[in-house]
Design an enzyme around this catalytic site. Structure first.
Site, mmCIF file in Angstrom:
data_model
loop_
_atom_site.group_PDB
_atom_site.id
_atom_site.type_symbol
_atom_site.label_atom_id
_atom_site.label_comp_id
_atom_site.label_asym_id
_atom_site.label_seq_id
_atom_site.Cartn_x
_atom_site.Cartn_y
_atom_site.Cartn_z
ATOM 1 N N LYS A 158 0.827 -1.205 0.000
ATOM 2 C CA LYS A 158 0.000 0.000 0.000
ATOM 3 C C LYS A 158 0.866 1.261 0.000
ATOM 4 O O LYS A 158 0.546 2.242 -0.665
ATOM 5 C CB LYS A 158 -0.935 0.004 1.216
ATOM 6 C CG LYS A 158 -1.916 -1.146 1.253
ATOM 7 C CD LYS A 158 -2.783 -1.243 0.015
ATOM 8 C CE LYS A 158 -3.820 -0.152 -0.086
ATOM 9 N NZ LYS A 158 -4.778 -0.372 -1.194
ATOM 10 N N PRO A 183 -7.930 4.355 4.908
ATOM 11 C CA PRO A 183 -8.714 3.826 6.023
ATOM 12 C C PRO A 183 -7.959 2.808 6.865
ATOM 13 O O PRO A 183 -7.017 2.167 6.406
ATOM 14 C CB PRO A 183 -9.906 3.170 5.319
ATOM 15 C CG PRO A 183 -9.359 2.740 3.993
ATOM 16 C CD PRO A 183 -8.327 3.770 3.617
#
Length: 342
Positions: A158, A183
């Site tokens: 990520k 998130p």
């Protein structure tokens, strides 16, 4: 802003909720799936009244095929697709390659199609890892240190995907309005048995397959709120979102507190299998040999990571549901859908 938006990875947990909110907001939605027969059928079943406002296209993050057609005529992209496994892969490139290369592929085709707005679903995993263990609070300005050998492949994937996207936009498409949404663990109502990794822990607590509770905590955010943050990022004035990073997290909570909420808020017959005792620390690495989900917990025992979402609240007026209600809604939907038998 409204028009036509492409949502990548339409069968994913966040993407499915986002598609529904975008349709409700008046957007025309296109979405990509890897398998038209299975994925397309699931989406049509979930949004039977969408008609021509929802187009489903076949495309894969590791292939150029289909992306030009998917992008044609789109005003914006919400790039949500990315692998998120329960366990730790043997080769970290199994996660890093599709995350990084896939993001760059989607960006390249977006630019060629004249897309003006691009929202990337990143993660708090790109914020809060590889730091000194004494650091417990993080915000949108923090970055995971991928050089730390303790950083798991998912967090690396990520982080590297978001780094790559920001560098690519700066160098190749400075006119594009790019931002990311980051998130924490996403919970909330589910619609089918294809469960995200975050949901698995609630399921395992309810069905008895997690007999003891690891001393691990997470930040929690509702999938409906994550989707609404994406919609706000797509619709806000460009000056508010260009280059921004929007962390999305409710309060940090221990898994022991989650099980306590389940027992207190659900009928006893639905929580009779919910564990009550803490897992000894020595058991986690032993169980990790047999249970893939435990491998990601070995370095998380007792670790506190609080993610500050105030930037998203201040800039976009974003609000979140109460995390206790999110936990309850997650459990109730698992039971209602028959995924957990009581």
């Amino acid at each position: 802003m409204s028009g036509t938006v492409l949502v990548t990875g339409g069968t994913g947990y966040i993407a499915g909720e986002l598609i529904g909110q975008l349709l409700d907001s008046g957007w025309k939605v296109r979405t990509t799936v890897r398998d038209m027969a299975a994925g397309g059928g699931r989406l049509r079943g979930r949004f039977p009244g969408a008609g021509d406002d929802l187009a489903i296209m076949k495309a894969d993050l590791l292939s150029d095929d289909g992306w030009a057609d998917a992008m044609k005529g789109c005003d914006a992209v919400a790039h949500v697709a990315s692998p998120f496994p329960m366990g730790v892969p043997k080769d970290e490139d199994e996660l890093i390659r599709p995350a990084r290369e896939g993001t760059l592929r989607v960006l390249r085709f977006a630019k060629e199609a004249g897309v003006t707005r691009f929202v990337q679903t990143s993660s708090a995993a790109a914020i809060a890892y590889g730091h000194d263990s004494e650091q417990t609070h993080f915000d949108h300005t923090d970055w995971t240190d991928v050089t730390d050998p303790k950083v798991a492949p998912y967090a690396k994937s990520k982080t590297l995907a978001e780094f790559a996207a920001r560098d690519w936009v700066r160098d190749n498409a400075p006119e594009m309005v790019y931002c990311s949404v980051n998130p924490v663990a996403v919970l909330g109502p589910v619609h089918d048995e294809d469960l995200s990794t975050s949901i698995q822990f609630v399921k395992k607590a309810l069905d008895g397959s997690m007999p003891m509770i690891p001393h691990v905590g997470v930040g929690i955010v509702d999938v409906r709120d994550v989707a609404s943050l994406h919609v706000k990022a797509l619709e806000a004035d460009a000056v508010k979102v260009r280059g921004e990073r929007f962390a999305a997290s409710g309060p940090f909570i221990w898994l022991e507190q989650i099980t306590e909420i389940l027992r207190n808020r659900l009928p006893e017959r639905e929580t009779r299998k919910v564990p009550t005792s803490r897992m000894p620390n020595f058991a986690v690495p032993v169980l990790a040999v047999f249970m893939p989900e435990m491998r990601q917990l070995k370095t998380e025992r007792g670790r506190v990571r609080v993610i500050d979402s105030s930037h998203a609240e201040d800039v976009l007026g974003w609000t979140m549901r109460d995390s206790t209600q999110t936990i309850v809604d997650t459990a109730r939907s698992l039971i209602y859908q028959g995924i957990v038998k009581v």
